[in-house]
Design an enzyme around this catalytic site. Structure first.
Site, PDB file in Angstrom:
ATOM      1  N   GLY A  33      77.435  78.759  21.659  1.00 35.46           N
ATOM      2  CA  GLY A  33      76.482  77.650  21.547  1.00 35.46           C
ATOM      3  C   GLY A  33      76.551  76.846  20.689  1.00 35.46           C
ATOM      4  O   GLY A  33      76.297  77.527  19.205  1.00 35.46           O
ATOM      5  N   GLY A  35      74.176  74.376  19.807  1.00 34.02           N
ATOM      6  CA  GLY A  35      73.304  73.722  19.511  1.00 34.02           C
ATOM      7  C   GLY A  35      72.873  73.450  18.116  1.00 34.02           C
ATOM      8  O   GLY A  35      73.705  74.072  17.162  1.00 34.02           O
ATOM      9  N   PHE A  36      71.582  73.305  17.881  1.00 32.35           N
ATOM     10  CA  PHE A  36      70.975  73.311  16.577  1.00 32.35           C
ATOM     11  C   PHE A  36      71.033  74.684  15.944  1.00 32.35           C
ATOM     12  O   PHE A  36      71.531  75.070  14.780  1.00 32.35           O
ATOM     13  CB  PHE A  36      69.550  73.311  16.555  1.00 32.35           C
ATOM     14  CG  PHE A  36      69.177  71.656  16.936  1.00 32.35           C
ATOM     15  CD1 PHE A  36      69.525  70.882  15.899  1.00 32.35           C
ATOM     16  CD2 PHE A  36      68.895  71.159  18.041  1.00 32.35           C
ATOM     17  CE1 PHE A  36      69.168  69.262  15.848  1.00 32.35           C
ATOM     18  CE2 PHE A  36      68.713  69.772  18.178  1.00 32.35           C
ATOM     19  CZ  PHE A  36      68.807  69.018  17.289  1.00 32.35           C
ATOM     20  N   VAL A 101      80.915  80.641  29.041  1.00 29.15           N
ATOM     21  CA  VAL A 101      80.903  82.111  28.958  1.00 29.15           C
ATOM     22  C   VAL A 101      79.691  82.348  30.475  1.00 29.15           C
ATOM     23  O   VAL A 101      79.257  81.599  30.957  1.00 29.15           O
ATOM     24  CB  VAL A 101      79.773  82.352  27.759  1.00 29.15           C
ATOM     25  CG1 VAL A 101      79.486  83.905  27.861  1.00 29.15           C
ATOM     26  CG2 VAL A 101      80.608  82.086  26.508  1.00 29.15           C
ATOM     27  N   GLU A 193      57.151  60.445  24.954  1.00 29.40           N
ATOM     28  CA  GLU A 193      58.147  59.610  24.307  1.00 29.40           C
ATOM     29  C   GLU A 193      58.886  58.900  25.687  1.00 29.40           C
ATOM     30  O   GLU A 193      59.106  57.746  25.554  1.00 29.40           O
ATOM     31  CB  GLU A 193      59.121  60.432  23.474  1.00 29.40           C
ATOM     32  CG  GLU A 193      58.613  61.006  22.333  1.00 29.40           C
ATOM     33  CD  GLU A 193      59.444  62.078  21.659  1.00 29.40           C
ATOM     34  OE1 GLU A 193      59.107  62.313  20.413  1.00 29.40           O
ATOM     35  OE2 GLU A 193      60.334  62.403  21.899  1.00 29.40           O
ATOM     36  N   ASP A 322      66.106  78.487  21.718  1.00 28.82           N
ATOM     37  CA  ASP A 322      65.342  78.768  23.235  1.00 28.82           C
ATOM     38  C   ASP A 322      65.766  79.788  24.022  1.00 28.82           C
ATOM     39  O   ASP A 322      64.992  80.159  24.772  1.00 28.82           O
ATOM     40  CB  ASP A 322      65.666  77.328  24.009  1.00 28.82           C
ATOM     41  CG  ASP A 322      64.970  76.138  23.396  1.00 28.82           C
ATOM     42  OD1 ASP A 322      64.532  75.955  22.394  1.00 28.82           O
ATOM     43  OD2 ASP A 322      65.265  75.021  24.012  1.00 28.82           O
ATOM     44  N   ALA A 338      63.519  72.061  17.573  1.00 29.78           N
ATOM     45  CA  ALA A 338      64.774  72.147  17.022  1.00 29.78           C
ATOM     46  C   ALA A 338      64.567  72.829  15.460  1.00 29.78           C
ATOM     47  O   ALA A 338      65.546  73.468  15.257  1.00 29.78           O
ATOM     48  CB  ALA A 338      65.193  70.608  16.762  1.00 29.78           C
ATOM     49  N   GLN A 339      63.393  72.489  15.012  1.00 29.10           N
ATOM     50  CA  GLN A 339      63.523  73.320  13.593  1.00 29.10           C
ATOM     51  C   GLN A 339      63.398  74.738  13.810  1.00 29.10           C
ATOM     52  O   GLN A 339      63.815  75.464  12.857  1.00 29.10           O
ATOM     53  CB  GLN A 339      62.054  72.523  13.054  1.00 29.10           C
ATOM     54  CG  GLN A 339      60.720  72.985  13.560  1.00 29.10           C
ATOM     55  CD  GLN A 339      59.588  72.811  12.583  1.00 29.10           C
ATOM     56  OE1 GLN A 339      59.617  72.822  11.437  1.00 29.10           O
ATOM     57  NE2 GLN A 339      58.672  71.895  13.321  1.00 29.10           N
TER      58      GLN A 339
END
Length: 453
Positions: A33, A35-36, A101, A193, A322, A338-339
Site C-alpha cells: 500500500g 497511501g499515506f 496482493v 465537503e 485505516d 490522513a494524519q
C-alpha cells in the site's frame, strides 16, 4: 487451499529479478500500500541499509482529502496524484512493484500476488486502507457511489453533470427537479465537503451554462443518521457547519437514517426522495488484510494491533492506517485520518532500522493530534486544534494552505493553487468533463413549447 497457503509454494521473486528477496544479505522490508501510511514508512526507510519493496495495485499515490474536488469538477485527477516511482526515485534501496496482493503466508513469510508470484519478506508493513461500507446493503453500491478512488470521483462527477444534461432536455418539470437533486448520505467531512461543493457548482458554475433549466434551483440534500453533522468536531463547530450549509442552500437532515436506495432515489424517514445523483459517505470498512493474515478484527474489518502497531503473536508484521484498530491513550480507537496514518508510517519506518540492525525494541506509538479541518464552501470552514477552534474565513484560508502544503510535488502545489485562485475570482471550474463510456442522454419524444406558443 487459501491464497496465503498457496503463497508458500509459489515462485518467489524480487523486483530486481533475484529470487531470494534480499541483496547482499540485507534485511528485506515489504510494504503493501502506497497511501499515506505506506509512503511515510517507505520514505523513513529510504537510504537505509535495508531493502524495501513497495507494492501497490496502482502506480500513483492519491491525495484522498482533495478527491471530492475532482468529484465536484474543481480539479483534475492529475492535480492530486503523483506516480509512486517518482516519489521514491531518490531512494535507491526502494523498489516499486505494481501488483495486487491476494494473500499473506505468515509461516513462510511470503506475500501472494494475483499474477501467481510471491514476494518474501523479513518484515511486513500492511497499509492497505479501506473501502466503502453499506452496512449490509451492498446492493446499494451500484446506485450510491462512495468516494475512495479516482474512478469513484470521475463517476460521481459524470453522474452530476449528466443529470443536468438530462434535465436540460426533459419536458417534465417534476422530472427536471428530481434529476437536479443530489442526495449525499453521511455528514462526516467527506459528506459535508461534497455537499458544499455541489451546491456551489450548481448555483455559481453551472448557472449560466443552460437555457431550459435553472441550476440555481437544484437541490442538495445531506442525510445523517446521527444527531449532528461533523460528529468528530466539537458541537459549536458542528452547529456552525450546519448553518453554513443551510446558507449555501443545502437541506440538512439529521437523525434520519437511510432505509433504502434505488436507482431513482432514496428512502429516508419513511419518505421517498427522488434524486438524479446519490453519493455515499456514511461508512467505511477495512481492506481484507485481516482475512489474509487470519487474525482478529473488529466489525469494520480492522486488525487489532499492539501498542507498537505490530500484529499480536507476529512481531514481524505491522498494520497501519485505516486497516489497523489502534487505540488512543484514552482507550478510544484512533480515527481514520490522513494524519494518523502518516504518523504511524513515520513511527514504524523510522524505528525499523534500529530494530533490524541493532535489535532495538520497537517503541509504542503515540498519536499527536495536529488538528482537524473541514471545509464547507467558499470562505467557510472549521478547524479544531483542541483548545483553539476556528471557523469562517480564517479556518477556510488555513485549510487551503495546509492542503496545498501536504500535496506531494511542486507541480501539484502550483497547479492547485492557481486553479483555486482562478475559481475564486471567476466562480468557474475547469474540469467539467463527462468521461468514460457515458452516452449522450436520449431525448424524450416530446416537443418543448415556448411561452409564445
Amino acid at each position: 487451499m487459501t491464497a496465503a497457503k498457496e503463497a508458500a509454494d509459489l515462485p518467489t521473486a524480487s523486483p530486481s529479478g533475484r529470487h531470494d528477496g534480499h541483496r547482499a544479505g540485507r534485511p528485506h522490508v515489504v510494504i503493501i500500500g502506497a497511501g499515506f501510511a505506506g509512503l511515510a514508512a517507505a520514505n523513513e526507510l529510504g537510504g537505509k541499509d535495508i531493502d524495501v519493496t513497495l507494492i501497490d495495485r496502482r502506480n500513483y499515490h492519491l491525495f484522498v482529502p482533495l478527491l471530492y474536488q475532482v468529484a465536484s469538477a474543481a480539479l483534475s485527477p492529475a492535480d492530486i496524484a503523483e506516480p509512486i516511482r517518482r516519489i521514491v526515485s531518490h531512494h535507491p534501496n526502494i523498489e516499486v512493484m505494481l501488483g495486487e496482493v491476494v494473500g499473506i503466508d505468515k509461516e513462510s513469510k511470503k506475500v501472494a500476488l494475483a499474477d501467481g508470484s510471491a514476494v518474501p519478506y523479513d518484515r511486513l508493513i500492511v497499509a492497505t486502507g479501506s473501502t466503502h461500507s453499506y452496512f449490509g446493503h451492498d446492493e446499494w453500491e451500484k446506485y450510491a457511489t462512495g468516494l475512495k478512488t479516482i474512478e469513484d470521483a470521475r463517476q460521481i462527477r459524470g453522474r452530476v453533470l449528466m443529470a443536468f444534461e438530462q434535465a436540460e432536455i426533459c419536458p417534465d418539470p417534476a422530472k427536471q427537479q428530481s434529476l437536479m437533486t443530489t442526495v449525499i448520505v453521511g455528514a462526516g467531512p467527506t459528506g459535508v465537503e461534497m455537499a458544499g461543493a455541489i451546491a456551489e457548482l450548481s448555483r455559481h458554475t453551472l448557472a449560466r451554462d443552460f437555457r431550459n433549466i435553472n441550476p440555481e434551483t437544484a437541490r442538495v440534500i445531506l442525510v445523517e443518521a446521527g444527531p449532528r453533522v461533523l460528529p468528530a468536531f466539537p458541537p459549536e463547530l458542528s452547529e456552525y457547519a450546519h448553518r453554513a450549509l443551510t446558507q449555501l442552500g443545502v437541506t440538512v437532515m439529521v437523525d434520519t437514517p437511510v432505509e433504502d436506495v434505488i436507482a431513482e432515489g432514496v428512502t429516508v424517514g419513511g419518505r421517498f426522495v427522488p434524486a438524479g445523483t446519490i453519493v455515499w459517505g456514511a461508512g467505511v470498512r477495512a481492506s481484507p488484510a485481516g482475512t489474509w493474515l487470519g487474525v482478529e478484527t473488529d466489525k469494520a474489518g480492522r486488525v487489532k494491533v499492539e501498542d507498537d502497531l505490530g500484529v499480536p503473536g507476529h512481531p514481524d508484521i505491522f498494520v497501519l492506517g485505516d486497516t489497523a484498530l489502534a487505540m488512543h491513550d484514552d482507550g478510544q480507537p484512533l480515527p481514520g485520518l490522513a494524519q494518523v496514518a502518516k504518523q504511524q508510517g513515520e513511527h514504524v519506518g523510522g524505528n525499523l532500522n534500529a530494530h533490524l540492525t541493532r535489535g532495538a525494541p520497537m517503541p509504542p506509538f503515540r498519536f499527536k493530534n495536529r488538528g482537524n479541518l473541514a471545509t464547507i464552501g467558499r470562505n467557510s470552514a472549521v478547524a479544531d486544534f483542541g483548545k483553539t477552534k476556528l471557523k469562517g474565513f480564517t479556518a477556510w484560508l488555513l485549510w487551503g494552505i495546509v492542503h496545498v502544503y501536504l500535496l506531494i510535488g511542486f507541480r501539484n502545489r502550483l497547479l492547485v493553487t492557481m486553479q483555486w485562485l482562478v475559481a475564486y475570482v471567476t466562480y468557474q471550474r475547469g474540469a467539467r468533463l463527462i468521461t468514460g463510456e457515458r452516452k449522450a442522454p436520449i431525448r424524450e419524444n416530446h416537443r418543448r413549447t415556448s411561452a409564445a406558443e
